[in-house]
Design a protein around this motif. Structure first.
Motif, PDB file in Angstrom:
ATOM      1  N   ALA A 111     -21.045   8.560  39.754  1.00 40.95           N
ATOM      2  CA  ALA A 111     -20.417   9.827  39.382  1.00 40.95           C
ATOM      3  C   ALA A 111     -21.161  10.952  40.097  1.00 40.95           C
ATOM      4  CB  ALA A 111     -20.492  10.012  37.871  1.00 40.95           C
ATOM      5  N   PRO A 112     -20.574  12.146  40.144  1.00 38.68           N
ATOM      6  CA  PRO A 112     -21.234  13.249  40.850  1.00 38.68           C
ATOM      7  C   PRO A 112     -22.689  13.489  40.430  1.00 38.68           C
ATOM      8  CG  PRO A 112     -19.016  13.882  40.281  1.00 38.68           C
ATOM      9  CD  PRO A 112     -19.268  12.541  39.630  1.00 38.68           C
ATOM     10  N   ARG A 113     -23.013  13.229  39.198  1.00 40.94           N
ATOM     11  CA  ARG A 113     -24.382  13.473  38.727  1.00 40.94           C
ATOM     12  C   ARG A 113     -25.155  12.173  38.490  1.00 40.94           C
ATOM     13  NH1 ARG A 113     -25.258  18.800  39.001  1.00 40.94           N
ATOM     14  NH2 ARG A 113     -23.523  20.069  38.354  1.00 40.94           N
ATOM     15  N   SER A 114     -24.723  11.079  39.137  1.00 47.06           N
ATOM     16  CA  SER A 114     -25.418   9.802  38.944  1.00 47.06           C
ATOM     17  C   SER A 114     -26.856   9.905  39.436  1.00 47.06           C
ATOM     18  CB  SER A 114     -24.706   8.683  39.695  1.00 47.06           C
ATOM     19  OG  SER A 114     -23.462   8.404  39.122  1.00 47.06           O
ATOM     20  N   ARG A 115     -27.759   9.615  38.534  1.00 43.32           N
ATOM     21  CA  ARG A 115     -29.190   9.690  38.806  1.00 43.32           C
ATOM     22  C   ARG A 115     -29.569   8.734  39.936  1.00 43.32           C
ATOM     23  NH1 ARG A 115     -33.190   6.475  35.763  1.00 43.32           N
ATOM     24  NH2 ARG A 115     -31.294   5.584  34.968  1.00 43.32           N
ATOM     25  N   LEU A 158     -31.203   7.310  47.102  1.00 41.80           N
ATOM     26  CA  LEU A 158     -30.993   5.952  47.616  1.00 41.80           C
ATOM     27  C   LEU A 158     -30.282   5.992  48.975  1.00 41.80           C
ATOM     28  CD1 LEU A 158     -29.960   4.094  44.358  1.00 41.80           C
ATOM     29  CD2 LEU A 158     -31.988   3.620  45.739  1.00 41.80           C
ATOM     30  N   VAL A 159     -29.300   6.864  49.114  1.00 37.52           N
ATOM     31  CA  VAL A 159     -28.586   6.990  50.390  1.00 37.52           C
ATOM     32  C   VAL A 159     -29.529   7.554  51.459  1.00 37.52           C
ATOM     33  CG1 VAL A 159     -26.650   8.112  51.562  1.00 37.52           C
ATOM     34  CG2 VAL A 159     -26.344   7.185  49.262  1.00 37.52           C
ATOM     35  N   ILE A 160     -30.346   8.523  51.104  1.00 38.76           N
ATOM     36  CA  ILE A 160     -31.344   9.069  52.039  1.00 38.76           C
ATOM     37  C   ILE A 160     -32.304   7.965  52.478  1.00 38.76           C
ATOM     38  CG2 ILE A 160     -33.375  10.594  52.206  1.00 38.76           C
ATOM     39  CD1 ILE A 160     -30.899  12.207  52.403  1.00 38.76           C
ATOM     40  N   ASP A 161     -32.834   7.218  51.535  1.00 43.33           N
ATOM     41  CA  ASP A 161     -33.779   6.138  51.849  1.00 43.33           C
ATOM     42  C   ASP A 161     -33.159   5.098  52.769  1.00 43.33           C
ATOM     43  OD1 ASP A 161     -35.630   7.403  50.263  1.00 43.33           O
ATOM     44  OD2 ASP A 161     -35.430   6.001  48.577  1.00 43.33           O
ATOM     45  N   TYR A 162     -31.912   4.727  52.510  1.00 42.36           N
ATOM     46  CA  TYR A 162     -31.238   3.733  53.344  1.00 42.36           C
ATOM     47  C   TYR A 162     -31.101   4.241  54.778  1.00 42.36           C
ATOM     48  CZ  TYR A 162     -27.678   0.797  55.382  1.00 42.36           C
ATOM     49  OH  TYR A 162     -26.982  -0.024  56.225  1.00 42.36           O
ATOM     50  N   ASN A 163     -30.695   5.497  54.938  1.00 39.84           N
ATOM     51  CA  ASN A 163     -30.536   6.048  56.282  1.00 39.84           C
ATOM     52  C   ASN A 163     -31.867   6.154  57.012  1.00 39.84           C
ATOM     53  OD1 ASN A 163     -27.649   6.914  57.050  1.00 39.84           O
ATOM     54  ND2 ASN A 163     -27.834   7.342  54.877  1.00 39.84           N
ATOM     55  N   HIS A 164     -32.912   6.478  56.321  1.00 43.98           N
ATOM     56  CA  HIS A 164     -34.239   6.503  56.954  1.00 43.98           C
ATOM     57  C   HIS A 164     -34.644   5.098  57.390  1.00 43.98           C
ATOM     58  CE1 HIS A 164     -35.946  10.610  55.495  1.00 43.98           C
ATOM     59  NE2 HIS A 164     -34.703  10.697  55.888  1.00 43.98           N
ATOM     60  N   PHE A 165     -34.384   4.096  56.550  1.00 43.60           N
ATOM     61  CA  PHE A 165     -34.699   2.709  56.876  1.00 43.60           C
ATOM     62  C   PHE A 165     -33.955   2.267  58.140  1.00 43.60           C
ATOM     63  CE2 PHE A 165     -33.523  -1.792  56.602  1.00 43.60           C
ATOM     64  CZ  PHE A 165     -34.786  -2.369  56.588  1.00 43.60           C
ATOM     65  N   MET A 216     -25.949   0.362  41.858  1.00 36.17           N
ATOM     66  CA  MET A 216     -26.560  -0.854  41.331  1.00 36.17           C
ATOM     67  C   MET A 216     -27.824  -0.459  40.586  1.00 36.17           C
ATOM     68  SD  MET A 216     -26.143  -3.294  44.636  1.00 36.17           S
ATOM     69  CE  MET A 216     -26.030  -2.012  45.865  1.00 36.17           C
ATOM     70  N   GLU A 217     -27.999  -1.019  39.402  1.00 41.18           N
ATOM     71  CA  GLU A 217     -29.162  -0.690  38.584  1.00 41.18           C
ATOM     72  C   GLU A 217     -29.842  -1.965  38.089  1.00 41.18           C
ATOM     73  OE1 GLU A 217     -27.880   3.454  36.485  1.00 41.18           O
ATOM     74  OE2 GLU A 217     -26.993   1.626  35.662  1.00 41.18           O
ATOM     75  N   ASN A 218     -31.137  -1.908  37.990  1.00 42.26           N
ATOM     76  CA  ASN A 218     -31.936  -2.987  37.410  1.00 42.26           C
ATOM     77  C   ASN A 218     -32.597  -2.401  36.168  1.00 42.26           C
ATOM     78  OD1 ASN A 218     -33.444  -5.257  36.874  1.00 42.26           O
ATOM     79  ND2 ASN A 218     -34.934  -4.863  38.490  1.00 42.26           N
ATOM     80  N   HIS A 219     -32.173  -2.857  35.009  1.00 45.43           N
ATOM     81  CA  HIS A 219     -32.659  -2.311  33.739  1.00 45.43           C
ATOM     82  C   HIS A 219     -32.530  -0.787  33.713  1.00 45.43           C
ATOM     83  CE1 HIS A 219     -34.108  -6.168  32.313  1.00 45.43           C
ATOM     84  NE2 HIS A 219     -34.563  -6.384  33.532  1.00 45.43           N
ATOM     85  N   LYS A 220     -31.350  -0.314  34.127  1.00 46.66           N
ATOM     86  CA  LYS A 220     -30.969   1.106  34.139  1.00 46.66           C
ATOM     87  C   LYS A 220     -31.722   1.950  35.166  1.00 46.66           C
ATOM     88  CE  LYS A 220     -29.088   1.083  29.543  1.00 46.66           C
ATOM     89  NZ  LYS A 220     -28.876   1.808  28.314  1.00 46.66           N
ATOM     90  N   LYS A 221     -32.473   1.329  36.069  1.00 42.73           N
ATOM     91  CA  LYS A 221     -33.147   2.046  37.157  1.00 42.73           C
ATOM     92  C   LYS A 221     -32.316   1.853  38.430  1.00 42.73           C
ATOM     93  CE  LYS A 221     -37.247   2.225  39.953  1.00 42.73           C
ATOM     94  NZ  LYS A 221     -38.324   1.425  40.511  1.00 42.73           N
ATOM     95  N   PRO A 222     -31.927   2.950  39.117  1.00 42.72           N
ATOM     96  CA  PRO A 222     -31.118   2.824  40.339  1.00 42.72           C
ATOM     97  C   PRO A 222     -31.884   2.037  41.413  1.00 42.72           C
ATOM     98  CG  PRO A 222     -31.344   5.131  39.694  1.00 42.72           C
ATOM     99  CD  PRO A 222     -32.225   4.342  38.796  1.00 42.72           C
ATOM    100  N   VAL A 223     -31.194   1.030  41.986  1.00 39.89           N
ATOM    101  CA  VAL A 223     -31.832   0.212  43.026  1.00 39.89           C
ATOM    102  C   VAL A 223     -30.988   0.095  44.292  1.00 39.89           C
ATOM    103  CG1 VAL A 223     -33.266  -1.127  41.447  1.00 39.89           C
ATOM    104  CG2 VAL A 223     -30.975  -1.949  42.016  1.00 39.89           C
ATOM    105  N   GLY A 224     -29.743   0.547  44.269  1.00 40.53           N
ATOM    106  CA  GLY A 224     -28.911   0.452  45.467  1.00 40.53           C
ATOM    107  C   GLY A 224     -27.541   1.068  45.255  1.00 40.53           C
ATOM    108  N   THR A 225     -26.826   1.247  46.360  1.00 40.41           N
ATOM    109  CA  THR A 225     -25.472   1.777  46.327  1.00 40.41           C
ATOM    110  C   THR A 225     -24.590   0.923  47.229  1.00 40.41           C
ATOM    111  OG1 THR A 225     -25.870   3.302  48.159  1.00 40.41           O
ATOM    112  CG2 THR A 225     -26.191   4.159  45.931  1.00 40.41           C
ATOM    113  N   ARG A 226     -23.305   1.022  47.003  1.00 41.44           N
ATOM    114  CA  ARG A 226     -22.334   0.333  47.844  1.00 41.44           C
ATOM    115  C   ARG A 226     -21.054   1.134  47.820  1.00 41.44           C
ATOM    116  NH1 ARG A 226     -22.516  -2.597  52.044  1.00 41.44           N
ATOM    117  NH2 ARG A 226     -20.888  -4.122  52.194  1.00 41.44           N
ATOM    118  N   CYS A 227     -20.475   1.340  48.999  1.00 41.16           N
ATOM    119  CA  CYS A 227     -19.181   2.053  49.091  1.00 41.16           C
ATOM    120  C   CYS A 227     -18.078   1.077  49.361  1.00 41.16           C
ATOM    121  CB  CYS A 227     -19.209   3.068  50.204  1.00 41.16           C
ATOM    122  SG  CYS A 227     -20.267   4.474  49.886  1.00 41.16           S
TER     123      CYS A 227
END
Length: 65
Positions: free
Chosen positions: A9-13, A18-25, A54-65
């Motif tokens: 969602a627009p305010r998804s924590r 995560l998108v910034i980190d992926y692009n840097h990687f 994607m969340e692991n025990h409610k902690k954001p760990v990844g995204t997918r479009c």
């Protein structure tokens, strides 16, 4: 490991960082303001597409479009 998926969602924590980190990687140049604006358009307009958080025990760990 308990991984869950939910629609971003627009305010998804954590989504933006995560998108910034992926692009840097991937060594892709990142313009933070444009990326923020693009994600805002995507997340506010389902007709433009969908992003999953994607969340692991409610902690954001990844995204997918």
């Amino acid at each position: 490991m308990l991984v869950s998926f939910r629609s971003a969602a627009p305010r998804s924590r954590g989504t933006f960082e995560l998108v910034i980190d992926y692009n840097h990687f991937e060594k892709n140049p990142v313009h933070r303001k444009r990326l923020s604006q693009g994600l805002d358009v995507l997340l506010r307009n389902p007709s433009q597409g969908k992003m999953w958080l994607m969340e692991n025990h409610k902690k954001p760990v990844g995204t997918r479009c």
